[in-house]
Design a protein around this motif. Structure first.
Motif, PDB file in Angstrom:
ATOM      1  N   LEU A 183      31.160  -8.814 -53.056  1.00  0.00           N
ATOM      2  CA  LEU A 183      32.622  -8.806 -53.120  1.00  0.00           C
ATOM      3  C   LEU A 183      33.034  -9.022 -54.564  1.00  0.00           C
ATOM      4  CD1 LEU A 183      33.437 -10.998 -50.008  1.00  0.00           C
ATOM      5  CD2 LEU A 183      34.051  -8.592 -50.313  1.00  0.00           C
ATOM      6  N   ARG A 184      34.033  -8.225 -54.992  1.00  0.00           N
ATOM      7  CA  ARG A 184      34.555  -8.345 -56.355  1.00  0.00           C
ATOM      8  C   ARG A 184      36.077  -8.252 -56.307  1.00  0.00           C
ATOM      9  NH1 ARG A 184      29.829  -5.213 -56.999  1.00  0.00           N
ATOM     10  NH2 ARG A 184      28.397  -6.092 -58.519  1.00  0.00           N
ATOM     11  N   LEU A 185      36.715  -8.830 -57.310  1.00  0.00           N
ATOM     12  CA  LEU A 185      38.171  -8.764 -57.402  1.00  0.00           C
ATOM     13  C   LEU A 185      38.609  -7.315 -57.566  1.00  0.00           C
ATOM     14  CD1 LEU A 185      38.583 -11.775 -59.827  1.00  0.00           C
ATOM     15  CD2 LEU A 185      39.353 -11.699 -57.444  1.00  0.00           C
ATOM     16  N   TYR A 186      39.582  -6.905 -56.767  1.00  0.00           N
ATOM     17  CA  TYR A 186      40.072  -5.524 -56.734  1.00  0.00           C
ATOM     18  C   TYR A 186      41.501  -5.428 -57.263  1.00  0.00           C
ATOM     19  CZ  TYR A 186      40.753  -0.870 -54.606  1.00  0.00           C
ATOM     20  OH  TYR A 186      40.980   0.461 -54.377  1.00  0.00           O
ATOM     21  N   GLY A 187      42.277  -6.513 -57.138  1.00  0.00           N
ATOM     22  CA  GLY A 187      43.654  -6.520 -57.639  1.00  0.00           C
ATOM     23  C   GLY A 187      44.632  -5.890 -56.680  1.00  0.00           C
ATOM     24  N   ASP A 188      45.874  -5.796 -57.120  1.00  0.00           N
ATOM     25  CA  ASP A 188      46.938  -5.247 -56.267  1.00  0.00           C
ATOM     26  C   ASP A 188      47.054  -3.730 -56.342  1.00  0.00           C
ATOM     27  OD1 ASP A 188      48.216  -4.787 -58.730  1.00  0.00           O
ATOM     28  OD2 ASP A 188      49.600  -6.471 -58.482  1.00  0.00           O
ATOM     29  N   GLN A 189      46.299  -3.109 -57.249  1.00  0.00           N
ATOM     30  CA  GLN A 189      46.259  -1.658 -57.441  1.00  0.00           C
ATOM     31  C   GLN A 189      47.599  -1.086 -57.903  1.00  0.00           C
ATOM     32  OE1 GLN A 189      43.186   0.276 -57.266  1.00  0.00           O
ATOM     33  NE2 GLN A 189      42.715  -1.886 -57.569  1.00  0.00           N
ATOM     34  N   LEU A 190      48.428  -1.917 -58.531  1.00  0.00           N
ATOM     35  CA  LEU A 190      49.706  -1.472 -59.085  1.00  0.00           C
ATOM     36  C   LEU A 190      49.553  -1.223 -60.580  1.00  0.00           C
ATOM     37  CD1 LEU A 190      52.145  -3.930 -57.269  1.00  0.00           C
ATOM     38  CD2 LEU A 190      51.637  -1.549 -56.686  1.00  0.00           C
ATOM     39  N   ALA A 191      50.113  -0.099 -61.035  1.00  0.00           N
ATOM     40  CA  ALA A 191      49.997   0.281 -62.426  1.00  0.00           C
ATOM     41  C   ALA A 191      50.901  -0.528 -63.353  1.00  0.00           C
ATOM     42  CB  ALA A 191      50.290   1.771 -62.586  1.00  0.00           C
ATOM     43  N   SER A 192      51.823  -1.292 -62.779  1.00  0.00           N
ATOM     44  CA  SER A 192      52.687  -2.152 -63.597  1.00  0.00           C
ATOM     45  C   SER A 192      53.127  -3.348 -62.789  1.00  0.00           C
ATOM     46  CB  SER A 192      53.910  -1.371 -64.103  1.00  0.00           C
ATOM     47  OG  SER A 192      54.700  -0.967 -63.011  1.00  0.00           O
TER      48      SER A 192
ATOM     49  N   THR B 150      34.859  -2.325 -60.613  1.00  0.00           N
ATOM     50  CA  THR B 150      35.087  -1.235 -61.570  1.00  0.00           C
ATOM     51  C   THR B 150      36.447  -0.574 -61.349  1.00  0.00           C
ATOM     52  OG1 THR B 150      33.929   0.317 -60.122  1.00  0.00           O
ATOM     53  CG2 THR B 150      32.630  -0.737 -61.867  1.00  0.00           C
ATOM     54  N   LYS B 151      36.986  -0.657 -60.129  1.00  0.00           N
ATOM     55  CA  LYS B 151      38.303  -0.083 -59.824  1.00  0.00           C
ATOM     56  C   LYS B 151      39.418  -1.131 -59.909  1.00  0.00           C
ATOM     57  CE  LYS B 151      36.716   3.514 -56.624  1.00  0.00           C
ATOM     58  NZ  LYS B 151      36.892   4.037 -55.242  1.00  0.00           N
ATOM     59  N   PHE B 152      39.131  -2.305 -60.488  1.00  0.00           N
ATOM     60  CA  PHE B 152      40.133  -3.369 -60.574  1.00  0.00           C
ATOM     61  C   PHE B 152      41.385  -2.860 -61.285  1.00  0.00           C
ATOM     62  CE2 PHE B 152      42.255  -6.779 -62.837  1.00  0.00           C
ATOM     63  CZ  PHE B 152      42.421  -7.732 -61.847  1.00  0.00           C
ATOM     64  N   LEU B 153      42.535  -3.136 -60.678  1.00  0.00           N
ATOM     65  CA  LEU B 153      43.833  -2.844 -61.277  1.00  0.00           C
ATOM     66  C   LEU B 153      44.814  -3.851 -60.693  1.00  0.00           C
ATOM     67  CD1 LEU B 153      45.684  -1.044 -63.023  1.00  0.00           C
ATOM     68  CD2 LEU B 153      46.038   0.376 -60.988  1.00  0.00           C
ATOM     69  N   ASP B 154      45.450  -4.624 -61.547  1.00  0.00           N
ATOM     70  CA  ASP B 154      46.386  -5.634 -61.081  1.00  0.00           C
ATOM     71  C   ASP B 154      47.555  -5.708 -62.055  1.00  0.00           C
ATOM     72  OD1 ASP B 154      46.281  -8.014 -58.906  1.00  0.00           O
ATOM     73  OD2 ASP B 154      47.382  -8.648 -60.686  1.00  0.00           O
ATOM     74  N   SER B 155      48.720  -5.293 -61.581  1.00  0.00           N
ATOM     75  CA  SER B 155      49.943  -5.294 -62.396  1.00  0.00           C
ATOM     76  C   SER B 155      49.726  -4.618 -63.742  1.00  0.00           C
ATOM     77  CB  SER B 155      50.451  -6.717 -62.587  1.00  0.00           C
ATOM     78  OG  SER B 155      50.787  -7.274 -61.342  1.00  0.00           O
ATOM     79  N   GLY B 156      48.993  -3.512 -63.728  1.00  0.00           N
ATOM     80  CA  GLY B 156      48.769  -2.731 -64.931  1.00  0.00           C
ATOM     81  C   GLY B 156      47.527  -3.105 -65.714  1.00  0.00           C
TER      82      GLY B 156
ATOM     83  N   LYS C  61      43.225  -8.945 -53.512  1.00  0.00           N
ATOM     84  CA  LYS C  61      42.298  -8.123 -52.739  1.00  0.00           C
ATOM     85  C   LYS C  61      40.907  -8.186 -53.351  1.00  0.00           C
ATOM     86  CE  LYS C  61      45.027  -6.303 -49.655  1.00  0.00           C
ATOM     87  NZ  LYS C  61      44.901  -6.670 -48.273  1.00  0.00           N
ATOM     88  N   LEU C  62      39.914  -8.089 -52.476  1.00  0.00           N
ATOM     89  CA  LEU C  62      38.523  -7.986 -52.866  1.00  0.00           C
ATOM     90  C   LEU C  62      37.986  -6.665 -52.353  1.00  0.00           C
ATOM     91  CD1 LEU C  62      37.235 -11.519 -51.787  1.00  0.00           C
ATOM     92  CD2 LEU C  62      37.962 -10.809 -54.068  1.00  0.00           C
ATOM     93  N   ARG C  63      37.009  -6.118 -53.049  1.00  0.00           N
ATOM     94  CA  ARG C  63      36.360  -4.883 -52.613  1.00  0.00           C
ATOM     95  C   ARG C  63      34.871  -5.138 -52.516  1.00  0.00           C
ATOM     96  NH1 ARG C  63      34.673  -0.101 -56.045  1.00  0.00           N
ATOM     97  NH2 ARG C  63      34.322   1.567 -54.561  1.00  0.00           N
ATOM     98  N   LEU C  64      34.270  -4.690 -51.436  1.00  0.00           N
ATOM     99  CA  LEU C  64      32.833  -4.823 -51.246  1.00  0.00           C
ATOM    100  C   LEU C  64      32.149  -3.577 -51.795  1.00  0.00           C
ATOM    101  CD1 LEU C  64      30.516  -6.516 -49.955  1.00  0.00           C
ATOM    102  CD2 LEU C  64      30.773  -5.045 -47.952  1.00  0.00           C
TER     103      LEU C  64
END
Length: 142
Positions: free
Chosen positions: A131-140, A49-55, A123-126
């Motif tokens: 485990l789920r895809l979490y992304g790089d957490q970058l807004a762009s 639910t918090k996935f964010l990857d390159s925006g 990144k993955l988040r538990l």
């Protein structure tokens, strides 16, 4: 490589959640030629639910998957689009904090006429024992 997942509130002390994720991810990649898989809950559940990857957020990814599924619903030639597989997947560098995060690395390969392979790290988040895809957490994009 991996310390007990229960220590971080994950509720799973074995690497089973790692194997479950890798299997679900591989199955989803293998089934992306099917509109039912593209828009299915199994693929969508791979994204935190918090996935964010390159925006791109989880909502963006789900909308794109649903749009692709709708566009290809009646496409007779969709199976000719190269399909991707994940090989040599490993989950490592798990750390706890506000979130329990791990690093997924592997190689993405498409097997069309000119096989292409690229390294893949994310990144993955538990959460909720999965485990789920979490992304790089970058807004762009960088």
């Amino acid at each position: 490589m991996l310390f007990g997942l229960t220590g971080c509130g994950g509720g799973d002390s074995s690497p089973d959640s790692i194997e479950t994720f890798k299997s679900a991810y591989a199955s989803s990649l293998a089934g992306l030629s099917s509109p039912a898989v593209l828009s299915g809950a199994s693929v969508q559940d791979l994204f935190d639910t918090k996935f964010l990857d390159s925006g791109f957020t989880r909502a963006d990814i789900v909308a794109a998957l649903n749009s692709e599924a709708s566009a290809t619903q009646n496409a007779s030639d969709y199976s000719s689009i190269p399909q991707v597989t994940l090989v040599n997947a490993t989950v490592s560098d798990c750390v706890s904090g506000p979130d329990y995060l791990c690093t997924l690395t592997g190689t993405l390969t498409n097997g069309d006429a000119d096989t292409t392979s690229i390294p893949f790290t994310t990144k993955l988040r538990l959460t909720e024992g999965k485990l789920r895809l979490y992304g790089d957490q970058l807004a762009s994009a960088i």
